[in-house]
Design a protein around this motif. Structure first.
Motif, PDB file in Angstrom:
ATOM      1  N   GLY A 163      10.164  36.330 -13.955  1.00 41.22           N
ATOM      2  CA  GLY A 163      10.524  34.545 -15.264  1.00 41.22           C
ATOM      3  C   GLY A 163      10.905  34.170 -14.003  1.00 41.22           C
ATOM      4  N   VAL A 164      12.070  34.863 -13.798  1.00 41.24           N
ATOM      5  CA  VAL A 164      12.620  33.932 -12.646  1.00 41.24           C
ATOM      6  C   VAL A 164      12.117  33.848 -11.519  1.00 41.24           C
ATOM      7  N   GLN A 165      11.156  33.968 -10.786  1.00 46.25           N
ATOM      8  CA  GLN A 165      10.622  33.428 -10.225  1.00 46.25           C
ATOM      9  C   GLN A 165       9.660  32.913  -9.474  1.00 46.25           C
ATOM     10  N   ILE A 166       9.190  32.217 -10.915  1.00 46.14           N
ATOM     11  CA  ILE A 166       8.858  31.191 -11.398  1.00 46.14           C
ATOM     12  C   ILE A 166       9.169  29.792 -10.614  1.00 46.14           C
ATOM     13  N   THR A 167      10.596  30.185 -10.933  1.00 44.26           N
ATOM     14  CA  THR A 167      12.131  28.338 -10.062  1.00 44.26           C
ATOM     15  C   THR A 167      11.034  29.183  -8.880  1.00 44.26           C
ATOM     16  N   LEU A 168      11.010  30.233  -7.674  1.00 46.51           N
ATOM     17  CA  LEU A 168      10.935  29.689  -7.093  1.00 46.51           C
ATOM     18  C   LEU A 168       9.559  29.103  -6.462  1.00 46.51           C
ATOM     19  N   LEU A 169       9.055  29.606  -7.302  1.00 46.16           N
ATOM     20  CA  LEU A 169       7.393  29.076  -7.166  1.00 46.16           C
ATOM     21  C   LEU A 169       7.020  27.249  -7.456  1.00 46.16           C
ATOM     22  N   LEU A 170       7.948  27.276  -8.075  1.00 45.43           N
ATOM     23  CA  LEU A 170       8.166  25.514  -8.478  1.00 45.43           C
ATOM     24  C   LEU A 170       8.897  25.130  -7.118  1.00 45.43           C
ATOM     25  N   GLY A 171      10.128  25.723  -6.511  1.00 50.92           N
ATOM     26  CA  GLY A 171      10.205  25.431  -4.839  1.00 50.92           C
ATOM     27  C   GLY A 171       9.676  25.388  -4.367  1.00 50.92           C
ATOM     28  N   GLY A 172       8.261  25.939  -4.366  1.00 52.24           N
ATOM     29  CA  GLY A 172       7.736  26.008  -3.297  1.00 52.24           C
ATOM     30  C   GLY A 172       6.878  25.146  -2.863  1.00 52.24           C
ATOM     31  N   THR A 173       6.421  24.708  -4.150  1.00 53.51           N
ATOM     32  CA  THR A 173       5.128  23.012  -4.134  1.00 53.51           C
ATOM     33  C   THR A 173       5.828  22.326  -3.701  1.00 53.51           C
ATOM     34  N   VAL A 174       7.078  22.284  -2.866  1.00 54.51           N
ATOM     35  CA  VAL A 174       7.324  21.052  -2.203  1.00 54.51           C
ATOM     36  C   VAL A 174       6.696  21.453  -0.764  1.00 54.51           C
ATOM     37  N   LEU A 175       6.513  22.272   0.076  1.00 57.03           N
ATOM     38  CA  LEU A 175       5.778  22.222   1.409  1.00 57.03           C
ATOM     39  C   LEU A 175       3.603  22.740   0.935  1.00 57.03           C
ATOM     40  N   VAL A 176       3.668  23.092  -0.469  1.00 54.52           N
ATOM     41  CA  VAL A 176       2.308  23.062  -0.663  1.00 54.52           C
ATOM     42  C   VAL A 176       1.736  22.000  -0.719  1.00 54.52           C
ATOM     43  N   GLU A 177       2.579  20.887  -1.611  1.00 54.68           N
ATOM     44  CA  GLU A 177       2.131  19.442  -1.968  1.00 54.68           C
ATOM     45  C   GLU A 177       1.821  18.836  -0.619  1.00 54.68           C
ATOM     46  N   ARG A 178       2.648  19.571   0.203  1.00 55.25           N
ATOM     47  CA  ARG A 178       2.990  18.029   1.700  1.00 55.25           C
ATOM     48  C   ARG A 178       0.947  18.789   2.031  1.00 55.25           C
ATOM     49  N   ILE A 179       0.734  19.782   2.341  1.00 62.71           N
ATOM     50  CA  ILE A 179       0.257  20.342   3.484  1.00 62.71           C
ATOM     51  C   ILE A 179      -1.295  19.946   2.124  1.00 62.71           C
ATOM     52  N   PHE A 180      -1.462  19.832   1.056  1.00 64.03           N
ATOM     53  CA  PHE A 180      -2.792  19.281   0.618  1.00 64.03           C
ATOM     54  C   PHE A 180      -2.623  17.859   0.312  1.00 64.03           C
ATOM     55  N   SER A 181      -2.304  17.539   0.321  1.00 65.17           N
ATOM     56  CA  SER A 181      -1.750  16.058   0.496  1.00 65.17           C
ATOM     57  C   SER A 181      -1.275  15.500  -1.407  1.00 65.17           C
ATOM     58  N   TYR A 182      -1.070  17.189  -2.621  1.00 63.13           N
ATOM     59  CA  TYR A 182      -0.732  16.963  -3.094  1.00 63.13           C
ATOM     60  C   TYR A 182       0.124  15.794  -3.939  1.00 63.13           C
ATOM     61  N   GLU A 183      -0.096  14.585  -5.017  1.00 64.82           N
ATOM     62  CA  GLU A 183       0.911  13.339  -5.559  1.00 64.82           C
ATOM     63  C   GLU A 183       1.317  14.440  -6.722  1.00 64.82           C
ATOM     64  N   GLY A 184       2.619  15.167  -5.883  1.00 65.11           N
ATOM     65  CA  GLY A 184       3.291  15.509  -7.378  1.00 65.11           C
ATOM     66  C   GLY A 184       4.765  14.963  -6.641  1.00 65.11           C
ATOM     67  N   ILE A 185       6.040  15.254  -7.376  1.00 67.75           N
ATOM     68  CA  ILE A 185       7.413  15.100  -6.421  1.00 67.75           C
ATOM     69  C   ILE A 185       7.985  16.523  -5.333  1.00 67.75           C
ATOM     70  N   GLY A 186       7.347  17.498  -5.576  1.00 64.76           N
ATOM     71  CA  GLY A 186       6.931  18.181  -4.127  1.00 64.76           C
ATOM     72  C   GLY A 186       7.091  17.131  -2.729  1.00 64.76           C
ATOM     73  N   ASN A 187       5.977  16.863  -2.642  1.00 60.01           N
ATOM     74  CA  ASN A 187       5.614  16.244  -1.774  1.00 60.01           C
ATOM     75  C   ASN A 187       6.052  14.346  -1.577  1.00 60.01           C
ATOM     76  N   MET A 188       6.794  13.871  -2.776  1.00 63.92           N
ATOM     77  CA  MET A 188       7.307  12.937  -2.401  1.00 63.92           C
ATOM     78  C   MET A 188       9.100  13.233  -2.166  1.00 63.92           C
ATOM     79  N   ALA A 189       9.255  14.582  -2.178  1.00 58.26           N
ATOM     80  CA  ALA A 189      10.815  14.618  -1.746  1.00 58.26           C
ATOM     81  C   ALA A 189      10.799  15.043  -0.565  1.00 58.26           C
TER      82      ALA A 189
END
Length: 335
Positions: A265-291
């Motif tokens: 369950g603790v790794q879910i926070t790491l998954l959430l942090g991983g959205t930053v780069l993944v959203e950028r790669i796929f041009s996904y419109e989330g807060i990770g890409n915005m960051a």
């Protein structure tokens, strides 16, 4: 977890967020780089630059800037984005649901794949085929999520173009939703065509986030299952004539689930942090890409709002995981 512990954790949330806010606020202003210099048009006069600095409060000393910003933040005003010229709270609120839906889908995929791999691995325990499962888990775990994103992008976006590789939904689809939770709302309102289009866009980034997480869950759960299978209650069930699959699912799995939830369950926070780069790669419109855009543009108010949002999500997730572990483990529930 007793009520006193829950109250103590809740009381610590404001000081934790305050500490994060102080660190981020100070670091952004001592690191070289001027956000005003990046947004001024060619030919701007020194008077124009001074007016912009005064408008965003950057002409004041850092302590005074922080006190002003904190007072506004406590009233729900996190400032105005320097690059997007909109209120930070509204920008984050519009993009956050997309990231939460992506993280939720990735978590569901990871849980399904991880539990399946763990059950297959423990079922093959002691056989040669177990090495194949362990090797596959090791490969998935060794490749980070952003590299999986690139692999999936090349595989299913270029070589075998089955799935879309950018955006959240096709521009020609009429959304017309009342909230930014497009996937959840489309499912609740019966708009399954829109939900299908959303899932097609989310599948590759969700898989990129899910594959390393599923491998970690599989390794933790398989180890817990193997340890629980050697306990006395499992041996008693075997002596009473239960088959091994029945023992694994009815006796062993519920007990092995507790350490898996606690550690995985603790790794879910790491998954959430991983959205930053993944959203950028796929041009996904989330807060990770915005960051990433906010960091590139040195958008101080937006960076502060996004980091506080991530911090609040991490705190809430950790608290929720502790509560789930407490509900699963009677020793903690009654201790």
């Amino acid at each position: 977890m007793r009520w006193g512990e829950i109250i103590r954790r809740l009381v610590l949330i404001p000081p934790t967020l305050f500490g994060v806010a102080v660190i981020v606020f100070v670091l952004l202003r001592v690191v070289p780089g001027d956000p005003i210099a990046m947004m001024i048009p060619p030919g701007a006069t020194p008077a124009d630059i001074d007016r912009l600095r005064a408008f965003y409060g950057l002409d004041q000393p850092i302590p005074q800037q922080f006190v002003t910003w904190l007072g506004q933040a406590l009233s729900g005003n996190f400032g105005r984005s320097i690059s997007l010229h909109q209120r930070v709270f509204e920008l984050v609120l519009a993009r956050l649901p997309a990231t939460l839906e992506l993280a939720l889908l990735a978590t569901l995929i990871a849980v399904v794949l991880g539990v399946f791999a763990a059950l297959i691995g423990v079922q093959l325990r002691g056989r040669r085929a177990e090495w194949i499962v362990d090797g596959g888990v090791g490969v998935l775990l060794a490749i980070p999520d952003f590299l999986w994103a690139l692999i999936l992008l090349l595989l299913f976006g270029v070589l075998i173009p089955w799935l879309p590789i950018s955006g959240r939904i096709d521009p020609q689809i009429d959304i017309g939703f009342h909230s930014s939770f497009y996937l959840i709302e489309s499912l609740l309102t019966g708009r399954f065509d829109v939900a299908n289009a959303l899932l097609h866009h989310m599948m590759l980034p969700a898989l990129a986030l899910a594959l390393p997480f599923s491998a970690l869950l599989a390794r933790i759960l398989k180890t817990s299952l193997a340890e629980a299978e050697d306990q006395d209650y499992a041996q008693i069930a075997r002596a009473r004539g239960f088959s091994r699959p029945e023992i694994l699912l009815r006796e062993v799995f519920p007990n092995a689930l507790i350490p898996t939830v606690a550690l995985g369950g603790v790794q879910i926070t790491l998954l959430l942090g991983g959205t930053v780069l993944v959203e950028r790669i796929f041009s996904y419109e989330g807060i990770g890409n915005m960051a990433i855009d906010a960091v590139i543009n040195r958008d101080f108010p937006l960076i502060q709002g996004l980091i506080l949002t991530f911090a609040a999500l991490f705190i809430a997730l950790n608290l929720a995981i502790d509560l789930v572990v407490t509900l699963l483990d009677p020793r903690l529930r009654h201790g």
